[in-house]
Write a protein that holds these residues in place. Structure first.
Motif, PDB file in Angstrom:
ATOM      1  N   LEU A 283       0.832  -1.200   0.000  1.00 39.94           N
ATOM      2  CA  LEU A 283       0.000   0.000   0.000  1.00 39.94           C
ATOM      3  C   LEU A 283       0.865   1.249   0.000  1.00 39.94           C
ATOM      4  O   LEU A 283       1.892   1.301   0.688  1.00 39.94           O
TER       5      LEU A 283
ATOM      6  N   LYS B  51     -12.904   6.541  -6.301  1.00 38.83           N
ATOM      7  CA  LYS B  51     -12.075   5.445  -6.798  1.00 38.83           C
ATOM      8  C   LYS B  51     -11.580   5.762  -8.206  1.00 38.83           C
ATOM      9  O   LYS B  51     -12.292   6.391  -8.996  1.00 38.83           O
TER      10      LYS B  51
ATOM     11  N   LYS C 239      -1.531  -0.466  -4.964  1.00 38.12           N
ATOM     12  CA  LYS C 239      -2.749   0.112  -4.396  1.00 38.12           C
ATOM     13  C   LYS C 239      -2.360   1.391  -3.660  1.00 38.12           C
ATOM     14  O   LYS C 239      -1.436   1.401  -2.842  1.00 38.12           O
TER      15      LYS C 239
ATOM     16  N   VAL D 228      -3.805   5.139  -1.754  1.00 34.93           N
ATOM     17  CA  VAL D 228      -4.889   5.922  -1.173  1.00 34.93           C
ATOM     18  C   VAL D 228      -4.398   7.350  -0.973  1.00 34.93           C
ATOM     19  O   VAL D 228      -3.346   7.565  -0.367  1.00 34.93           O
TER      20      VAL D 228
ATOM     21  N   LYS E  91      -6.572   1.273   7.525  1.00 38.86           N
ATOM     22  CA  LYS E  91      -7.669   0.423   7.979  1.00 38.86           C
ATOM     23  C   LYS E  91      -8.783   0.280   6.943  1.00 38.86           C
ATOM     24  O   LYS E  91      -9.746  -0.442   7.164  1.00 38.86           O
ATOM     25  N   GLY E  92      -8.652   0.997   5.824  1.00 37.67           N
ATOM     26  CA  GLY E  92      -9.682   0.941   4.794  1.00 37.67           C
ATOM     27  C   GLY E  92     -10.907   1.754   5.131  1.00 37.67           C
ATOM     28  O   GLY E  92     -11.989   1.517   4.588  1.00 37.67           O
ATOM     29  N   GLU E  93     -10.751   2.735   6.023  1.00 39.40           N
ATOM     30  CA  GLU E  93     -11.883   3.539   6.486  1.00 39.40           C
ATOM     31  C   GLU E  93     -11.827   4.977   5.972  1.00 39.40           C
ATOM     32  O   GLU E  93     -12.611   5.819   6.371  1.00 39.40           O
TER      33      GLU E  93
ATOM     34  N   VAL F 287      -9.221   6.106  -3.615  1.00 37.00           N
ATOM     35  CA  VAL F 287      -8.538   4.819  -3.683  1.00 37.00           C
ATOM     36  C   VAL F 287      -8.196   4.518  -5.140  1.00 37.00           C
ATOM     37  O   VAL F 287      -9.079   4.589  -6.011  1.00 37.00           O
TER      38      VAL F 287
END
Length: 224
Positions: A136, A162, A199, A201, A215-217, A222
């Protein structure tokens, strides 16, 4: 998970830098390290770099010298963060990816600045993520994601939740060519992200947002 964080210079070193804020960043990175993640950090130049480059240009320095000053400035900022990380890092700022990987292999957190003239720290972070096979890449900037145009100038700017790798490259290239449009990732960094399929963010560069990204929150952008 192996994670590279890309912290914009204006995020870590704003107009009035605060030791307390830098401690907050360090606390987040320590927490993630304690949770078992492997972490590397790339720090931008921000005001430190801008001030030195402005002075150098007033003294008729060429672009090559200005690049050198910019790289040195990023490494000053990186050292400040490394100091805040205490024993989680070392007080030696890597000058290339190989040195960073060695530090990572010892269980410490490498903190880098710039590495190559004419390369942004975004490109350095993307290149490092590719080099160490990161899972990541988290890009912390002064906006909360990738927009179709500069949200600070245009109220109707649209944020992308996204993007595909190809879409990111197209936006980055378009933004670098057109006035009135803005991308938080430069074309070279975008191309590296695309070829390595990292990947990524993009979030507002606040400590808690960096944590949410892992944490994907996060409500940033993305790219995958």
């Amino acid at each position: 998970m192996r994670i590279v964080f890309d912290l914009g210079g204006s995020v870590i070193m704003p107009e009035n830098p605060s030791s307390e804020k830098i401690k907050e960043y360090a606390k987040v990175f320590k927490k993630l390290k304690d949770e078992g993640h492997e972490i590397a950090i790339v720090v931008g130049g921000g005001k430190t770099a801008r001030d030195y480059i402005r002075l150098a240009r007033e003294l008729n320095a060429n672009d090559s010298l200005c690049d050198t000053l910019g790289i040195l400035s990023t490494r000053l900022n990186a050292l400040i963060l490394a100091i805040a990380l205490n024993d989680y890092s070392i007080k030696k700022i890597p000058t290339n990816f190989e040195e960073a990987e060695i530090i990572l292999s010892t269980g410490k957190i490498p903190v880098l600045g710039g590495t190559h003239p004419a390369h942004t720290t975004d490109a350095v972070a993307a290149g490092l993520a590719e080099f160490i096979n990161a899972d990541l890449l988290v890009i912390g900037t002064n906006v909360d994601g990738v927009y179709n145009k500069d949200p600070k100038k245009f109220k109707d700017a649209k944020k992308y939740s996204k993007l595909s790798f190809e879409e990111l490259v197209n936006i980055a290239i378009s933004s670098s060519l057109k006035a009135g449009s803005s991308s938080v990732i430069d074309p070279l960094a975008a191309k590296i992200i695309e070829r390595a399929k990292i990947k990524t963010v993009v979030v507002k560069g606040e400590p808690e947002e960096l944590l949410k990204a892992v944490k994907g929150e996060s409500d940033g952008t993305v790219i995958e």
